[in-house]
Enzyme design. Structure first.
Site, PDB file in Angstrom:
ATOM      1  N   GLN A 166       0.829  -1.206   0.000  1.00 13.50           N
ATOM      2  CA  GLN A 166       0.000   0.000   0.000  1.00 13.50           C
ATOM      3  C   GLN A 166       0.869   1.264   0.000  1.00 13.50           C
ATOM      4  O   GLN A 166       0.506   2.290   0.580  1.00 13.50           O
ATOM      5  CB  GLN A 166      -0.943   0.004   1.202  1.00 13.50           C
ATOM      6  CG  GLN A 166      -2.143  -0.904   1.078  1.00 13.50           C
ATOM      7  CD  GLN A 166      -3.130  -0.429   0.027  1.00 13.50           C
ATOM      8  OE1 GLN A 166      -3.160   0.745  -0.336  1.00 13.50           O
ATOM      9  NE2 GLN A 166      -3.942  -1.339  -0.471  1.00 13.50           N
ATOM     10  N   SER A 167       1.985   1.219  -0.690  1.00 10.45           N
ATOM     11  CA  SER A 167       2.921   2.352  -0.718  1.00 10.45           C
ATOM     12  C   SER A 167       2.291   3.608  -1.314  1.00 10.45           C
ATOM     13  O   SER A 167       1.804   3.608  -2.448  1.00 10.45           O
ATOM     14  CB  SER A 167       4.156   1.963  -1.536  1.00 10.45           C
ATOM     15  OG  SER A 167       4.941   3.096  -1.819  1.00 10.45           O
TER      16      SER A 167
END
Length: 301
Positions: A19-20
């Site tokens: 989920q960068s």
């Protein structure tokens, strides 16, 4: 991105967590410039062979057409981010592409300049008439890959602000964070020690990108009180840690003017929808049966 364009790149490669925020921002920026984007996203051994889904940042990345390749955290730690990036680079070069690598979190000497410039912008804003005599004693922000806090620290040290930077680390070991920061300072030839320039506190909680019930309740409270939406991975943990520190050490913060830097990332909240469900599940069916009869309903169409 300007560096990539100046070197004639036709695609971008970067790496981060599943989920960068950095990867999502890079994917979008790449599309603005008509560049292909290749993302290496790290996940668990259990999920690495599965479709990563469309929650949070993943939806945005896949919507703009980024090429997503999954790796495990074990591979990330054993091989290293640079080796993983180089693997993709070598493959693309063989295909005749001109790739440009951006490191994890965008944290290198060039990326760090973004937050040096941010401090310059803050300094310019404070010189405007409407701010009067406002100044800041401290700057508080989240710390992931250290680029943000090194930029803020160095920018503050170079400017008239001279505010002390307090970073709340959202994962990993504190000693490693000081080492990351020092490496960036050395790359910038700053001739400064990270331990003298900034203060880092641990606020990873249960771990990187893992939210506790208390952290999410705090994010909900801030949203309801102020309308400001904090993300669960970075600014949410940092604000929660800062709030706890103020309560625990009131003398430390008494009378000080603090600037909190919200570094974005709210798309990550969508990945927490199941955890948030009980907290934000206030809804009901509108009661209209006493207000209108069936024969009168045609007037609305």
């Amino acid at each position: 991105m300007a560096d990539a364009m100046s070197l004639g790149a036709d695609c971008i490669i970067t790496i981060g967590a599943i989920q960068s925020n950095h990867c999502r921002a890079t994917a979008i920026a790449s599309k603005y410039l008509n560049l292909d984007c290749f993302l290496i996203l790290c996940t668990s051994e259990v999920n690495v062979d599965k479709d990563p889904g469309l929650s949070g940042n993943l939806l945005i990345e896949r919507l703009v057409g980024a090429h997503v390749e999954l790796a495990t955290w074990e591979e990330f730690e054993k091989i290293g981010s640079l080796a993983l990036l180089n693997l993709v680079q070598e493959r693309l070069v063989k295909e005749g592409r001109r790739p440009y690598i951006i490191p994890v979190g965008g944290s290198n000497s060039l990326g760090t300049w973004g937050y040096i410039e941010a401090v310059r912008e803050i300094e310019q804003q404070l010189q405007q008439r409407e701010f009067g005599e406002v100044s800041f004693d401290d700057i508080v922000a989240a710390c992931g890959s250290a680029g943000t806090i090194v930029g803020l620290s160095l920018g503050s040290w170079l400017s008239t602000l001279k505010a002390k930077v307090h970073a709340f680390a959202v994962g990993g070991d504190l000693d490693n964070y000081y080492e990351y920061a020092q490496a960036l300072l050395d790359e910038l030839q700053a001739n400064l020690r990270s331990c003298d320039l900034l203060h880092i506190q641990d606020e990873k909680g249960l771990g990187y990108a893992i939210s506790t019930t208390e952290e999410l309740a705090f994010i909900k409270e801030v949203a309801e009180t102020t309308g400001v939406i904090l993300d669960p991975v970075y600014s949410g943990k940092a604000a929660y840690g800062f709030s706890k520190d103020v309560k625990k050490n009131p003398a430390k913060w008494a009378g000080r003017k603090v600037l909190f830097i919200h570094t974005g990332g709210i798309f990550g909240l969508y990945d927490k929808s199941k955890q948030l469900n009980d907290t934000v599940g206030k809804w009901n069916r509108m009661e209209i049966h006493d207000l209108i009869s069936p024969k009168d309903s045609s007037q609305f169409w």
